[in-house]
Design an enzyme around this catalytic site. Structure first.
Site, short mmCIF file in Angstrom:
data_model
loop_
_atom_site.label_atom_id
_atom_site.label_comp_id
_atom_site.label_asym_id
_atom_site.label_seq_id
_atom_site.Cartn_x
_atom_site.Cartn_y
_atom_site.Cartn_z
N GLU A 1 -2.84 4.20 -11.04
CA GLU A 1 -4.27 4.84 -10.91
C GLU A 1 -4.22 6.07 -11.93
O GLU A 1 -3.16 6.69 -12.02
CB GLU A 1 -4.34 5.20 -9.60
CG GLU A 1 -3.51 6.29 -9.01
CD GLU A 1 -3.39 6.40 -7.34
OE1 GLU A 1 -3.37 5.27 -6.69
OE2 GLU A 1 -3.80 7.31 -6.98
N ASP B 1 1.09 10.68 1.69
CA ASP B 1 0.58 9.78 0.46
C ASP B 1 0.59 10.67 -0.65
O ASP B 1 -0.38 10.58 -1.40
CB ASP B 1 -0.65 9.07 0.83
CG ASP B 1 -0.56 7.78 -0.24
OD1 ASP B 1 0.09 7.35 -0.96
OD2 ASP B 1 -1.96 7.43 -0.29
N HIS C 1 -12.20 1.74 -7.62
CA HIS C 1 -12.28 2.31 -6.32
C HIS C 1 -13.49 3.27 -5.93
O HIS C 1 -14.12 3.56 -6.70
CB HIS C 1 -11.12 3.03 -6.15
CG HIS C 1 -10.45 3.44 -4.83
ND1 HIS C 1 -10.94 2.55 -3.73
CD2 HIS C 1 -9.39 3.97 -4.08
CE1 HIS C 1 -10.49 2.73 -2.43
NE2 HIS C 1 -9.45 3.46 -2.99
N ASP D 1 0.96 3.93 -7.35
CA ASP D 1 0.48 5.15 -7.69
C ASP D 1 0.04 5.37 -9.18
O ASP D 1 -0.61 4.63 -9.72
CB ASP D 1 1.15 6.35 -6.68
CG ASP D 1 1.21 6.33 -5.60
OD1 ASP D 1 0.53 5.60 -4.83
OD2 ASP D 1 2.26 6.83 -4.77
N ASN E 1 -3.99 10.84 -1.65
CA ASN E 1 -4.60 9.72 -1.38
C ASN E 1 -6.11 9.98 -1.72
O ASN E 1 -6.67 11.09 -1.74
CB ASN E 1 -4.57 9.46 0.22
CG ASN E 1 -5.28 8.36 0.37
OD1 ASN E 1 -6.45 8.28 0.79
ND2 ASN E 1 -4.71 7.18 0.44
N SER E 2 -6.58 8.97 -2.17
CA SER E 2 -8.08 9.18 -3.00
C SER E 2 -9.01 9.48 -1.79
O SER E 2 -10.19 10.03 -2.14
CB SER E 2 -8.49 7.64 -3.26
OG SER E 2 -7.79 7.33 -4.48
N SER F 1 1.00 -1.27 -0.05
CA SER F 1 0.12 0.09 0.00
C SER F 1 0.83 1.15 -0.07
O SER F 1 1.87 1.35 0.91
CB SER F 1 -0.91 0.26 1.22
OG SER F 1 -1.20 1.13 1.63
N GLY F 2 0.47 2.21 -1.04
CA GLY F 2 1.30 3.55 -0.99
C GLY F 2 1.10 4.49 0.24
O GLY F 2 1.97 4.83 0.91
N LEU F 3 -0.22 4.10 0.73
CA LEU F 3 -0.64 5.02 1.93
C LEU F 3 0.20 4.39 3.26
O LEU F 3 0.67 5.16 3.80
CB LEU F 3 -2.11 4.90 2.06
CG LEU F 3 -2.33 5.37 3.68
CD1 LEU F 3 -2.50 7.00 3.83
CD2 LEU F 3 -4.10 4.99 3.89
N ARG G 1 -6.20 1.23 -12.17
CA ARG G 1 -7.14 1.72 -11.07
C ARG G 1 -7.98 2.89 -11.71
O ARG G 1 -7.32 3.84 -12.19
CB ARG G 1 -6.34 1.93 -10.03
CG ARG G 1 -7.05 2.65 -8.80
CD ARG G 1 -6.11 2.51 -7.53
NE ARG G 1 -6.52 3.55 -6.85
CZ ARG G 1 -6.21 3.89 -5.45
NH1 ARG G 1 -5.21 2.93 -5.08
NH2 ARG G 1 -6.48 4.65 -4.84
N LYS H 1 0.42 12.47 -6.83
CA LYS H 1 -1.12 12.16 -6.56
C LYS H 1 -1.32 12.65 -4.99
O LYS H 1 -0.47 12.80 -4.04
CB LYS H 1 -1.32 10.72 -6.63
CG LYS H 1 -0.53 9.80 -6.19
CD LYS H 1 -0.32 9.44 -4.59
CE LYS H 1 -1.65 9.00 -4.09
NZ LYS H 1 -1.63 7.66 -3.71
N ASP I 1 1.14 -0.93 -5.05
CA ASP I 1 0.49 0.15 -5.25
C ASP I 1 1.22 1.24 -5.87
O ASP I 1 2.20 1.85 -5.23
CB ASP I 1 -0.19 0.78 -4.10
CG ASP I 1 -0.80 2.02 -4.10
OD1 ASP I 1 -0.98 2.55 -5.11
OD2 ASP I 1 -1.33 2.56 -2.99
C1 SPV Z 1 -3.34 2.54 -0.52
O1 SPV Z 1 -3.53 1.48 0.15
O2 SPV Z 1 -2.51 3.24 -0.69
C2 SPV Z 1 -4.41 2.63 -1.67
C3 SPV Z 1 -5.82 2.31 -1.23
O3 SPV Z 1 -4.14 3.26 -2.65
S1 SPV Z 1 -6.55 3.67 -0.87
O4 SPV Z 1 -5.86 4.27 0.40
O5 SPV Z 1 -7.87 3.35 -0.60
O6 SPV Z 1 -6.61 4.68 -1.87
MG MG Z 2 -2.50 4.10 -2.63
#
Ligand code: SPV
Ligand code: MG
Length: 552
Positions: free
Chosen positions: A116, A60, A192, A89, A124-125, A48-50, A161, A122, A87
């Site tokens: 994505e 993130d 997502h 990004d 975080n979503s 996971s990027g986050l 994504r 980017k 991930d």
């Molecule tokens: C992550 O885990 O970094 C993701 C998923 O990209 S989310 O945080 O839901 O965007």
């Molecule tokens: Mg991410």
């Protein structure tokens, strides 16, 4: 039919997407959490990027560079055997960055990447989601195509994504984008959503059908039962950040408690035992590997130096320090002994000190004290180091210098009990001692060894064993002088420990190591002998101190 488990990580990730039923990827953000995920039974990991950025203490927002992410994910891949979907990004730039990323991920054993359709850098979503611009469809499709064409392992997975729902562009736009990315060669679509219920992604699935496998991240719609996803036909569910979030909760609680308490008593039972840490680090494998690859079949022996005595025979040299601290050529005897041990690879040194113990403080050894040194003897000192008799060890004296080769011979010899015996003085020195005795002159105390064979060519091929020890130079059968060096195997050390445990205090306090050797022989133990010629020096007189300075 049960699918056989593929050996390649890429193939296994692909099977999750293309096989039957629903699979799960669990988030990890470093080698340790990746290992924990695998141990729990998961078949794959979400890099996971986050979580990776949070664990690095940054946002993130691509604050960690892509090569820094690569480093982290490489540790994760090294620590585990299950596939990792990174991930990635936005691919960290344009198509060119994305295809370079794919090559690097392949090189580091990562099974796939998810990219994505947003703009680098980017966000975080789940933050400012509708304000985030989406990538141009054509541009992102070109990026997916470039990524697919860059892979050399045909099973490497590229997931596209779609962020259209998150960014508020609606289902139609999401479907349009998904289709464009499918045509560009994506292996799966991650759709997502930030809604608290699953309607949006279920609607997408309904329209999408089975064009490509679908991946979802139910962080926000976590209340939806997993069977709903299974029945709808999604292929992979990602639990995206819960290892990282649980670590935060646990760390906060523990750290706060310790801060308040200023002690560890309230946390010890609720933190992972150190044994867990070592297991997760694979300590066991290293222990086995040491046995396989290190010389002498395992970790080298430790050295136990019995140096409690004052050594009164050295007179003024030992008024306020023990014999082991008397300098020879500018360095205490003990320093020479420690050097010899170290040069033979023995680094774990335990020194038993007694007389003027505060003066015995050379760094690089662990000290144990025989505070009853004045009324006890050598074996009592050895008993003070009993806790260290839990593996192979060499026992020696604090007043005997020896050369590396004598120690090397001893360390190389197999056997539970091995003594180094100097054959040189067997004839000459014992004859001299006998002559002195006959003339009633003082004789230096020596520990003579009576062995099964004298030092000869035959002794090279036959195992020589100790038959007896004596201090009488006129005794029959003497084949050499014991150098004061005794090696014990793990078994041998255990046996000696048991003898010490069972020995009455009166005996323990008075006997010397040669008496212990005699006891071993008497008990039927095989005490092996390795012969040397010279290579050691027992410091018994001021003359020896002088000789010692030329002992090379
Ligand atoms: C992550 O885990 O970094 C993701 C998923 O990209 S989310 O945080 O839901 O965007
Ligand atoms: Mg991410």
């Amino acid at each position: 039919m049960v699918q056989p488990v593929a050996s390649k990580k890429t193939t296994r990730l692909r099977q999750m997407l293309e096989g039957q039923g629903l699979s799960f990827l669990m988030e990890a953000h470093n080698g340790l959490s990746a290992k924990i995920v695998e141990e729990a039974g998961f078949q794959g990991i979400w890099g996971s990027g986050l979580s990776i950025s949070a664990a690095l203490g940054v946002r993130d927002n691509n604050e960690a560079s892509w090569t820094q992410v690569l480093e982290v994910v490489e540790f994760m891949a090294d620590a585990t055997t299950i596939p990792i979907l990174l991930d990635g990004d936005t691919g960290y730039g344009n198509f060119n960055s994305a295809r370079r990323l794919v090559r690097k991920l392949e090189q580091r054993g990562i099974a796939g990447v998810c990219m994505e359709d947003k703009i680098f850098p980017k966000t975080n979503s789940f933050l400012r989601s509708t304000a985030q611009p989406l990538a141009d469809i054509e541009e992102f499709a070109g990026k997916i195509r470039a990524a697919k064409e860059a892979q050399t392992d045909s099973d490497f997975v590229v997931v596209a994504r779609v962020e259209a729902l998150i960014a508020g562009h609606g289902l139609e736009e999401a479907l349009k984008r998904g289709e464009a990315y499918r045509k560009a060669g994506a292996d799966a679509i991650l759709i997502h959503s930030k809604e608290r219920h699953a309607d949006e992604i279920l609607a997408f699935k309904k329209e999408w059908g089975d064009r490509l496998p679908l991946v979802i991240v139910p962080t926000k719609y976590y209340r939806t039962p997993t069977d709903v996803f299974r029945e709808a036909g999604f292929k992979i569910v990602i639990w995206a950040n819960h290892a990282m979030r649980s670590a935060i909760t646990a760390m906060q609680a523990t750290v706060k408690q310790i801060f308040q308490d200023e002690h560890l008593m309230n946390v010890e039972e609720r933190v992972a035992p150190l044994a867990d840490v070592f297991r997760l680090q694979g300590e066991n494998e290293l222990e086995q590997a040491e046995k396989a690859y290190l010389p002498r079949g395992g970790p080298v022996a430790r050295g136990i130096v019995l140096a409690a005595g004052q050594g009164k025979e050295l007179g003024e040299l030992v008024t306020d320090r023990p014999k082991c601290m008397v300098p020879i050529a500018g360095k205490p005897i003990l320093g020479h002994i420690m050097d010899a041990y170290r040069s033979a690879g023995v680094r774990d040194l335990i020194v038993v000190r007694g007389f003027a113990k505060k003066t015995v403080d050379i760094t690089g050894a662990t000290y144990v004290d025989n505070d009853a040194y004045a009324t006890t003897s050598e074996v009592a000192s050895l008993a003070c180091a009993k806790a260290s008799l839990d593996g192979p060890c060499v026992v020696s004296y604090g007043d005997v210098l020896f050369k590396k080769y004598v120690l090397d011979e001893l360390l190389d010899a197999e056997g539970d009990f091995v003594v180094a015996v100097d054959s040189l003085p067997a004839d000459e020195a014992s004859a001299n001692a006998a002559a002195a005795l006959a003339k009633n002159e003082p004789v230096r105390r020596s520990d003579w060894a009576i062995c099964s064979e004298p030092h000869s060519r035959k002794a090279l091929f036959n195992q020589v064993v100790l038959k007896d020890m004596t201090t009488d130079p006129t005794a029959a059968g003497i084949t050499g002088e014991w150098t004061g060096l005794l090696k014990l195997s793990t078994q041998g050390a255990k046996f000696v420990r048991e003898i010490l445990d069972g020995m009455p205090a009166s005996e323990l306090e008075t006997i010397k190591v040669p008496d212990l050797l005699r006891r071993l022989v008497r008990d039927g133990m095989t005490v092996r002998v390795v012969y040397s010629r010279g290579g050691w020096l027992d410091i018994d007189t001021i003359g020896d101190v002088v000789t010692g300075s030329t002992f090379k």
